[in-house]
Design an enzyme around this catalytic site. Structure first.
Site, PDB file in Angstrom:
ATOM      1  N   VAL A  21       0.826  -1.208   0.000  1.00 21.26           N
ATOM      2  CA  VAL A  21       0.000   0.000   0.000  1.00 21.26           C
ATOM      3  C   VAL A  21       0.862   1.261   0.000  1.00 21.26           C
ATOM      4  CG1 VAL A  21      -1.727   1.320   1.284  1.00 21.26           C
ATOM      5  CG2 VAL A  21      -1.875  -1.180   1.185  1.00 21.26           C
ATOM      6  N   ASP A  39      10.106   3.355   6.512  1.00 25.36           N
ATOM      7  CA  ASP A  39       9.833   1.982   6.917  1.00 25.36           C
ATOM      8  C   ASP A  39      10.909   1.564   7.923  1.00 25.36           C
ATOM      9  OD1 ASP A  39       8.010  -0.439   5.466  1.00 25.36           O
ATOM     10  OD2 ASP A  39       9.691  -1.124   6.704  1.00 25.36           O
ATOM     11  N   ARG A  44      14.654  -3.252   3.419  1.00 23.63           N
ATOM     12  CA  ARG A  44      13.643  -2.756   2.484  1.00 23.63           C
ATOM     13  C   ARG A  44      14.020  -1.365   1.974  1.00 23.63           C
ATOM     14  NH1 ARG A  44       9.694  -3.476  -1.272  1.00 23.63           N
ATOM     15  NH2 ARG A  44       7.784  -2.298  -0.881  1.00 23.63           N
ATOM     16  N   THR A  90      -2.415  -4.110   9.723  1.00 26.27           N
ATOM     17  CA  THR A  90      -3.303  -4.305  10.873  1.00 26.27           C
ATOM     18  C   THR A  90      -3.771  -5.758  10.855  1.00 26.27           C
ATOM     19  OG1 THR A  90      -5.031  -3.317   9.481  1.00 26.27           O
ATOM     20  CG2 THR A  90      -4.106  -1.938  11.223  1.00 26.27           C
ATOM     21  N   CYS A 265      -6.121  -9.175   3.647  1.00 26.54           N
ATOM     22  CA  CYS A 265      -7.364  -8.397   3.626  1.00 26.54           C
ATOM     23  C   CYS A 265      -8.594  -9.259   3.877  1.00 26.54           C
ATOM     24  CB  CYS A 265      -7.492  -7.657   2.296  1.00 26.54           C
ATOM     25  SG  CYS A 265      -6.279  -6.341   2.073  1.00 26.54           S
TER      26      CYS A 265
END
Length: 426
Positions: A21, A39, A44, A90, A265
């Site tokens: 995202v 981040d 990364r 989350t 998701c």
């Protein structure tokens, strides 16, 4: 007071979390305004600074089109930011309860750099009320500022579809919301500057949070229905896909297909909505029953394969079974909450030697996340082959060539191969 709407000289954006995202979003904003992509993963950041995206969502050449982007793993890089966008994961915990630890940690960090007039926008999927009831108190406590007087909040739920090269962030209509009418206008115009598909201004942050929650819950429930049909038709010795193809000839039939429901998701977000519903005294029966059906599919798949092997006279203990694909969906390296891993461990419980091949997955991530070592090549050595993920690379496989004898079971979970080549479909 809020910063003036979209003045290039004053808006300085910080995107917190650079996964599926955050990275595309940061790059879009980085085309127009100074943007810090932050981040905590040092590796990364080093890869992104070199123009490499391990998720394969962003091509190397795309980095050059964001001249105002800076990647950082030090929070101090957020010092000059006045608009913060939080895109951290989350997940749920082992009891299937919302785990807000990453979200609240990111919120606390943002609060340390929040100044008067600042705006904090959340994209992470949460339950209705989370932004204002859970995050705002942390922002106020750590920053010492007052909500809707000194700083403002917004919510714009992510709609990223990993692996989809057509519906990219700029091409997906964006829901926006703000904590005051002025904040709502600011958030909407901020996103409107980069989202070519347009925006939809929700009347409140809670509405925007709820909209995101039901988008995935709706899909989860629909998939659970066809998964339950697969369980029924298996007992009736009817091919589920044959039934769905026949029913699909009616103009208003919804064309969902059975399968494994994993990822970050659809297999997670319904639990956030259920948690909030239970907190206000309502037990959501449809949502949770759908979750139970989908969560049980890996066990069904493993048991069906074992039964077929026994029926074919193949000794189960010590048999070699190949799983094609480990990621949660096709043409995507994301292995979070993949149900294929559950099939792997269920088959191992029968004493089967389970091998996994996936050209998209990152081997170290699979090992760290699921304790599985990926194959580097394929052989003609298997008593059973399961097509679990329909990567494009598998479309041209002669799947029967992977079997070591004619009795071997080929289980096509995605109805990809010609029926003459497979033993059974889901």
């Amino acid at each position: 007071m809020l910063p003036a709407l979209l003045p290039p000289a004053s808006v300085h954006i910080g995107v917190i979390g650079l996964g599926y995202v955050g990275l595309p979003l940061a790059l879009e904003f980085g085309k127009r305004w100074p943007t810090v992509g932050f981040d905590i993963n040092e590796q990364r950041i080093a890869e992104l600074q070199a123009g490499h995206d391990q998720t394969r969502e962003i091509e190397p050449a795309a980095f050059a089109f964001s001249p105002h982007i800076t990647f950082a793993d030090s929070a101090a890089a957020l010092t000059d930011c006045n608009v913060f966008i939080v895109t951290v994961p989350t997940p749920i915990d082992k009891f299937k309860r919302p785990d807000l630890s990453a979200l609240l940690s990111a919120t606390k960090m943002v609060a340390q750099y929040l100044k008067r007039g600042g705006v904090v926008i959340y994209e992470s999927t949460v339950y209705p009320g989370c932004t204002e009831e859970d995050c705002v108190p942390v922002l106020e406590r750590v920053s010492g500022l007052r909500f809707n007087q000194d700083f403002y909040c917004g919510y714009s739920p992510e709609r990223i579809n990993p692996g989809d090269k057509t519906r990219t962030v700029a091409n997906i209509l964006k829901i926006t919301a703000g904590s005051t009418p002025a904040a709502a206008r600011f958030v909407d115009q901020l996103y409107g500057a980069i989202i070519t598909a347009g925006t939809y201004a929700a009347p409140s942050i809670k509405v925007a949070e709820a909209a995101k929650a039901i988008e995935n819950a709706q899909r989860d429930v629909n998939i659970s229905f066809v998964n339950e049909l697969a369980l029924i038709f298996d007992r009736l010795d009817i091919d589920t896909m044959d039934v769905l193809e026949a029913a699909g000839t009616k103009w208003n039939f919804l064309k969902f297909t059975p399968g494994l429901v994993g990822g970050h998701c659809i297999s997670v977000d319904p639990y956030y909505l259920a948690h909030k519903a239970q907190s206000v005294g309502y037990h959501p029966q449809v949502i949770l029953s759908g979750r139970r059906v989908n969560d049980d599919m890996p066990i069904y798949v493993a048991n069906k394969l074992v039964k077929a092997m026994i029926k074919a006279g193949i000794p189960v203990s010590g048999a070699n079974v190949l799983l094609l694909g480990i990621t949660f969906k096709e043409n995507c390296p994301d292995v979070r909450n993949t149900k294929v891993a559950e099939i792997y461990h269920e088959l191992r419980g029968f004493g089967i030697n389970v091998h996994v091949y996936d050209p998209w997955a990152v081997p170290q991530e699979v090992a760290d996340e699921h304790g599985i070592t990926l194959l580097t090549s394929l052989e003609r050595a298997y008593d059973g082959v399961v097509l679990a993920v329909a990567h494009d690379e598998f479309n041209t496989l002669n799947i029967r060539s992977l079997c070591r004898h004619e009795q071997a079971i080929v289980y096509d979970l995605k109805s990809t191969f010609d029926r003459s080549q497979v033993s059974m479909r889901i």
